[in-house]
Enzyme design. Structure first.
Site, PDB file in Angstrom:
ATOM      1  N   LYS A 124      32.422  31.989  50.167  1.00 55.98           N
ATOM      2  CA  LYS A 124      32.483  32.442  48.969  1.00 55.98           C
ATOM      3  C   LYS A 124      31.683  33.426  48.415  1.00 55.98           C
ATOM      4  O   LYS A 124      30.424  33.429  48.698  1.00 55.98           O
ATOM      5  CB  LYS A 124      32.779  31.026  48.119  1.00 55.98           C
ATOM      6  CG  LYS A 124      34.064  29.938  48.555  1.00 55.98           C
ATOM      7  CD  LYS A 124      33.954  28.868  47.450  1.00 55.98           C
ATOM      8  CE  LYS A 124      32.895  28.135  47.829  1.00 55.98           C
ATOM      9  NZ  LYS A 124      33.013  26.770  46.955  1.00 55.98           N
ATOM     10  N   ASP A 172      19.811  29.537  36.245  1.00 55.24           N
ATOM     11  CA  ASP A 172      21.307  29.030  36.690  1.00 55.24           C
ATOM     12  C   ASP A 172      21.198  27.589  36.917  1.00 55.24           C
ATOM     13  O   ASP A 172      21.954  27.088  37.812  1.00 55.24           O
ATOM     14  CB  ASP A 172      21.666  29.847  37.536  1.00 55.24           C
ATOM     15  CG  ASP A 172      23.318  29.777  37.959  1.00 55.24           C
ATOM     16  OD1 ASP A 172      23.774  29.562  36.809  1.00 55.24           O
ATOM     17  OD2 ASP A 172      23.985  30.138  38.897  1.00 55.24           O
TER      18      ASP A 172
END
Length: 308
Positions: A43, A161
């Protein structure tokens, strides 16, 4: 089975006893050390993640397939940070190298690191059917993550993040913060880039603070994302859930969705998520001190019964 990592290979599956891919001729024993055994994730537009064997040890290989200079810079930075930080809550960086597939002019940038067994906290909550986390466990996890961030921030880095999918719970109960590809170093160079708008945009809906959305992330940006992560854990709902988030007033009404939450712990999580970075804790040491105070409140013994 050995996998070929050439992105243009028509048939990447090979027997274990080969040194070169049957289909494209690329090497299978990378830098004479690592044999790729399976694809873990394909991904994302930046690269792929594989499981590799290094003798009897299983590790993780990240392969960058984006050849943009900025992507390469961030990838190399992740490799440097993982080799520099040593903590049980941070994956160990093993080796960085480039690999040139057969008949290719473009090298692949590769990073080998420790394989972390377990579930990320998004998967963990999914397995628990999004049942709110009990506050004693939440306090223990907050302390673990604060100590990890203390290590990161003391080395003049910040993550940018933090979110449930970037935190893995190992079978032994240790939390590990992953994905250091967005980490930044607090240097004069970074501050100069920040002021001129040359900083890479990193955003995760519900977890990214306002200043980071404006390309102005600071170390306290990690604290906002940490607070939002615990809103998710303590409520079982994403911070953007319509049952909690009021878009007209930009308010997150999350406390009523928790179970028996100590007010002092709820107040602390709200402080982590203050809209203005200067209103959040100044640094990780302040966070650790506050968590110790909350732990004393939560775990203090009951007062002795009155004497007759």
């Amino acid at each position: 089975m050995s996998l070929c990592i050439n992105p243009n290979c028509p048939h990447p599956e090979n027997p274990d006893n080969l040194l070169f891919c049957q289909a494209c001729g690329s090497e299978l024993l990378l830098v004479t050390e690592y044999r790729v055994t399976r694809l873990l994730s394909g991904k994302g537009g930046f690269g792929k993640t594989y499981e590799v064997s290094d003798g009897n040890t299983t590790k993780v290989l990240k392969v960058l397939i984006n050849d943009q200079p900025k992507a390469i810079e961030l990838f190399q930075q992740e490799a440097r940070v993982l080799r520099q930080l040593h903590h049980p809550g941070i994956p160990k960086g093993d080796r960085y190298f480039t690999f040139l597939p057969r008949n290719s002019q473009q090298p692949l940038h590769c990073l080998v690191m420790e394989k972390i067994e377990g579930l990320d906290l998004e998967e963990y909550q999914q397995q628990r059917q999004y049942h709110p986390l009990e506050q004693q466990s939440a306090l223990k996890w907050l302390l673990q993550l604060a100590k990890i961030l203390d290590k990161v921030h003391q080395q003049q880095f910040f993550h940018r993040d933090i979110k449930p999918s970037n935190i893995i719970l190992k079978p032994n109960g240790q939390l590990v913060l992953i994905d250091f590809g967005t980490v930044r170093e607090t240097t004069a160079t970074y501050l100069g880039k920040q002021s001129s708008g040359q900083v890479t945009y990193i955003a995760s809906a519900g977890y990214t603070p306002p200043e980071q959305l404006n390309y102005q992330a600071v170390p306290q940006s990690d604290f906002f994302a940490l607070g939002r992560t615990f809103v998710f854990l303590l409520t079982g709902k994403e911070p953007t859930d319509v049952e909690m988030y009021d878009p007209l007033n930009d308010e997150l009404n999350w406390r009523s969705h928790t179970i028996n939450l100590l007010p002092e712990l709820a107040d602390f999580i709200d402080q982590l998520m203050m809209r203005l970075a200067r209103e959040r804790p100044a640094n990780t040491q302040v966070i650790l001190q506050r968590l110790a105070e909350i732990d004393r409140i939560l775990n203090s013994p009951p007062p002795p019964p009155p004497r007759n």
